[in-house]
Design a protein around this motif. Sequence first.
Motif, PDB file in Angstrom:
ATOM      1  N   GLY A   1     -53.726  -5.305 -38.915  1.00 46.67           N
ATOM      2  CA  GLY A   1     -55.172  -5.231 -39.071  1.00 46.67           C
ATOM      3  C   GLY A   1     -55.946  -6.402 -38.523  1.00 46.67           C
ATOM      4  N   LEU A   2     -55.274  -7.359 -37.851  1.00 51.14           N
ATOM      5  CA  LEU A   2     -55.981  -8.522 -37.325  1.00 51.14           C
ATOM      6  C   LEU A   2     -57.103  -8.097 -36.369  1.00 51.14           C
ATOM      7  CD1 LEU A   2     -53.003 -10.952 -36.601  1.00 51.14           C
ATOM      8  CD2 LEU A   2     -54.616 -11.046 -38.507  1.00 51.14           C
TER       9      LEU A   2
ATOM     10  N   ASP B   1     -56.466 -21.353 -40.859  1.00 53.76           N
ATOM     11  CA  ASP B   1     -57.599 -21.442 -41.787  1.00 53.76           C
ATOM     12  C   ASP B   1     -58.420 -20.152 -41.789  1.00 53.76           C
ATOM     13  OD1 ASP B   1     -57.270 -23.954 -42.934  1.00 53.76           O
ATOM     14  OD2 ASP B   1     -58.285 -24.972 -41.297  1.00 53.76           O
ATOM     15  N   ILE B   2     -58.825 -19.726 -40.604  1.00 55.45           N
ATOM     16  CA  ILE B   2     -59.762 -18.605 -40.521  1.00 55.45           C
ATOM     17  C   ILE B   2     -59.077 -17.278 -40.826  1.00 55.45           C
ATOM     18  CG2 ILE B   2     -59.563 -18.085 -38.048  1.00 55.45           C
ATOM     19  CD1 ILE B   2     -62.835 -18.467 -40.062  1.00 55.45           C
ATOM     20  N   LEU B   3     -57.814 -17.104 -40.395  1.00 58.06           N
ATOM     21  CA  LEU B   3     -57.099 -15.877 -40.711  1.00 58.06           C
ATOM     22  C   LEU B   3     -56.725 -15.809 -42.187  1.00 58.06           C
ATOM     23  CD1 LEU B   3     -54.697 -15.049 -37.735  1.00 58.06           C
ATOM     24  CD2 LEU B   3     -56.960 -14.154 -38.242  1.00 58.06           C
ATOM     25  N   GLY B   4     -56.513 -16.961 -42.797  1.00 62.31           N
ATOM     26  CA  GLY B   4     -56.257 -16.962 -44.235  1.00 62.31           C
ATOM     27  C   GLY B   4     -57.432 -16.381 -45.001  1.00 62.31           C
ATOM     28  N   LEU B   5     -58.646 -16.794 -44.621  1.00 63.39           N
ATOM     29  CA  LEU B   5     -59.844 -16.257 -45.267  1.00 63.39           C
ATOM     30  C   LEU B   5     -60.024 -14.779 -44.931  1.00 63.39           C
ATOM     31  CD1 LEU B   5     -62.235 -17.080 -47.057  1.00 63.39           C
ATOM     32  CD2 LEU B   5     -63.533 -17.535 -44.962  1.00 63.39           C
TER      33      LEU B   5
ATOM     34  N   SER C   1     -61.855 -15.539 -35.477  1.00 61.05           N
ATOM     35  CA  SER C   1     -60.454 -15.107 -35.482  1.00 61.05           C
ATOM     36  C   SER C   1     -60.081 -14.496 -34.139  1.00 61.05           C
ATOM     37  CB  SER C   1     -60.221 -14.083 -36.599  1.00 61.05           C
ATOM     38  OG  SER C   1     -60.444 -14.638 -37.869  1.00 61.05           O
ATOM     39  N   GLU C   2     -60.945 -13.619 -33.645  1.00 57.58           N
ATOM     40  CA  GLU C   2     -60.673 -12.969 -32.363  1.00 57.58           C
ATOM     41  C   GLU C   2     -60.627 -13.990 -31.227  1.00 57.58           C
ATOM     42  OE1 GLU C   2     -62.321  -9.176 -29.753  1.00 57.58           O
ATOM     43  OE2 GLU C   2     -63.722 -10.284 -31.044  1.00 57.58           O
ATOM     44  N   LEU C   3     -61.536 -14.939 -31.226  1.00 53.62           N
ATOM     45  CA  LEU C   3     -61.579 -15.959 -30.184  1.00 53.62           C
ATOM     46  C   LEU C   3     -60.290 -16.773 -30.158  1.00 53.62           C
ATOM     47  CD1 LEU C   3     -62.996 -17.707 -28.036  1.00 53.62           C
ATOM     48  CD2 LEU C   3     -64.038 -19.005 -29.925  1.00 53.62           C
ATOM     49  N   ILE C   4     -59.855 -17.247 -31.325  1.00 53.51           N
ATOM     50  CA  ILE C   4     -58.665 -18.102 -31.383  1.00 53.51           C
ATOM     51  C   ILE C   4     -57.410 -17.331 -30.990  1.00 53.51           C
ATOM     52  CG2 ILE C   4     -57.145 -19.374 -32.959  1.00 53.51           C
ATOM     53  CD1 ILE C   4     -59.652 -20.323 -34.426  1.00 53.51           C
TER      54      ILE C   4
END
Length: 564
Positions: free
Chosen positions: A290-291, A423-427, A507-510
Amino acid sequence: MRYNALYLALAFAGVLSACSPADNTSSTTSANSDAKAAETMATVSLLPAFEKRLDIYRSVDLTADLSVLNDNQRTMLSKLIDASKIMDDLFWQQAFGEEKAAFLAKLPEGKVRTFADINYGPWDRLKGDEPFLSGYAEKPAGAQFYPADMTKQEFETAELSDKTGLYSVIRRDSEGKLHTIPYSVQYKTELEAAAKLLTEASVLAEDKEFAEYLKLRAQALLTDNYQPSDFAWMAMKNNPIELVIGPIETYEDQLFGYRAAFEAYVLVKDLSWSEKLAKYAATLPALQKGLPVADAYKAETPGSDADLNAYDVIYYAGHSNAGSKTIAINLPNDEQVQLEKGTRRLQLKNAMQAKFDHIMLPIADLLIAPEQRKHVTFNAFFNNTMFHEVAHGLGIKNTINDKGSVRQALKEHASALEEGKADILGLYMITQLKQQGMLDEGELEDYYTTFMAGIFRSVRFGASSAHGKANMIRFNYFAEQGAFVRNDDGTYQVDYPKMQAAMASLSELILTLQGDGNYDGVAALVADKGVIKPQLSADLARLAAADIPVDVVFNQGKEVLGLK
């Protein structure tokens, strides 16, 4: 002021020593050596700009309940701590090079010496690695992994075995040519001593899987082949005592991000908290699918044989103990082990609690809008940290365009971007689980507000820290996206819908930058957003003025724990 006086006294003593008549029995070489030492002692002093930074760490006793352990287990813990101390000495060599005891002896007892000990040398790790002592130049980006006079171009054009290897140093031969030396050769004496302690500890281990891991890890220290012990570490499920040891993270190599630094953690499992976390491990495959990124950037399937557990850490050593202290672990880093077996996530609960009590809550009281402060909670802090570690196992480990692994393609920027991803995917994962009704603790606002307060905590780690740089990027990105507003009273207020949108787009950018192995794109992102801008700098100064510590330092060891 007091320490300036001490330095004057030290300098005066050095001058007297240098001017004293030489002992007739001393050799000329000895006299010259003594004079040189006295001169060094007379010239090393704390730089004035750092006088107010000596108290940025809050001292905390690092303890845990060991009453459930038997005599064999307590003896084993002592051996594990002794082996960890060797990792500490090795990290000093890798990070600084100057012998620890001799270096610290040049400094007066008290705060200056303690600050140097915390930083493993003369550079302030939470202030961009700036030198805080006179007589020292800026820290080499490659630490002691490479020759000080080596350029990036020289390295990149050289033909070397194990050129990008984790477990070797680069040195010059007698003709000045670059060559590699395996850790097992460079640090042979120390690693043999550590391996002996791990082997002895394995005999005392009652858990067979843990005993096997200790034996294989001992062999790894002597052979530089860590993968078998990584697989063995993944197989451990029931051991109440835990050890992470060896050359692991590559953050210290800021030149290329290739070489791993020595560190260690000795831990005791918190069974009740670990039981609460077990249910989340099964959600990882679905979360990967689902990312918020195109399918090509999430095509890899990480191993599902992963677990989440909580621990009380009882000893830190080496890289994990330098500057800011780690509060969670996601290992192993070996990409093949991750793909086949997944990773293990270790949450260091007592260290987290110390940082939350002494740092997070005071930051929230000063910088978070009053009506949102109730949303800064320990459960949210714990879970944000936990899912940060989960997120390290998601995304992509190898580029989609044949540039090799993400780590190799992004070089010195790999660590900062990976921390930002976690960090951002954890959230993002917390948001998904809350919306699916699978995370029943707290409100979504708790996680977002605590996340915001956490940015202020971590950005203070400075530009030399991968975690600090990742937080600078995220703060500036969130500001551009309107994820928060700064009120007239100097407090920050989260705009929850806009933060959720910014979370997805970042998230998409990283993930895209990682999958493309886009070195230039990451370098541009770091240059643009990996900086502290004037307004944030002023607000961070308010934290310092309020005497809110930047991080913790632990009183630790066998004496603190009551071990022999």
